[in-house]
Design a protein around this motif. Structure first.
Motif: not given
Length: 132
Positions: A66-71, A115-120
């Motif tokens: 987190p904080l380096t990957n927006s999703w 959905s965030v996890a699936l779609l990245h």
């Protein structure tokens, strides 16, 4: 190989957590005494601990944080909102109506996190409503 096992355990815990929250919400709305059973209070905490541990392990193993990957940041923020709404739904809400609304909102946030996890994508299923 071990990554896939941990990921499958994580996904299983996500599904178990959502199903358990859904069931406890229904029981809350019905005013069921089952919610006061000891195992109904312990099992969700055990599952959520495994869920969090596997999530942290997956982040470390994949070098995604987190904080380096927006999703992942979006998932973490969503998790905090889900926990807050879940607490209102199952304990802190003053009225059954308020708890019911918090329960529905928490379920929507739960779906969005998935959905965030699936779609990245940090917008998850909301990207359908956001113009390009």
């Amino acid at each position: 190989m071990i990554y896939l096992v941990i990921k499958q355990l994580h996904v299983f815990c996500v599904l178990l957590s959502g199903a358990g929250f859904f069931l406890r919400g229904l029981l809350m709305l019905r005013g069921s005494k089952w919610l006061s059973l000891r195992w109904m209070k312990i099992v969700p905490h055990f599952n959520d601990t495994v869920l969090l541990a596997t999530g942290i392990t997956l982040a470390i193993m994949s070098n995604r944080y987190p904080l380096t990957n927006s999703w992942l940041t979006a998932k973490l923020c969503g998790l905090l909102i889900y926990i807050t709404l879940g607490s209102l739904a199952l304990r802190a809400g003053r009225t059954r109506h308020m708890r019911g609304l918090a329960w529905l909102a928490a379920l929507m946030v739960y779906g969005w996190i998935i959905s965030v996890a699936l779609l990245h994508q940090p917008t998850g299923f909301l990207q359908v409503f956001i113009p390009s």
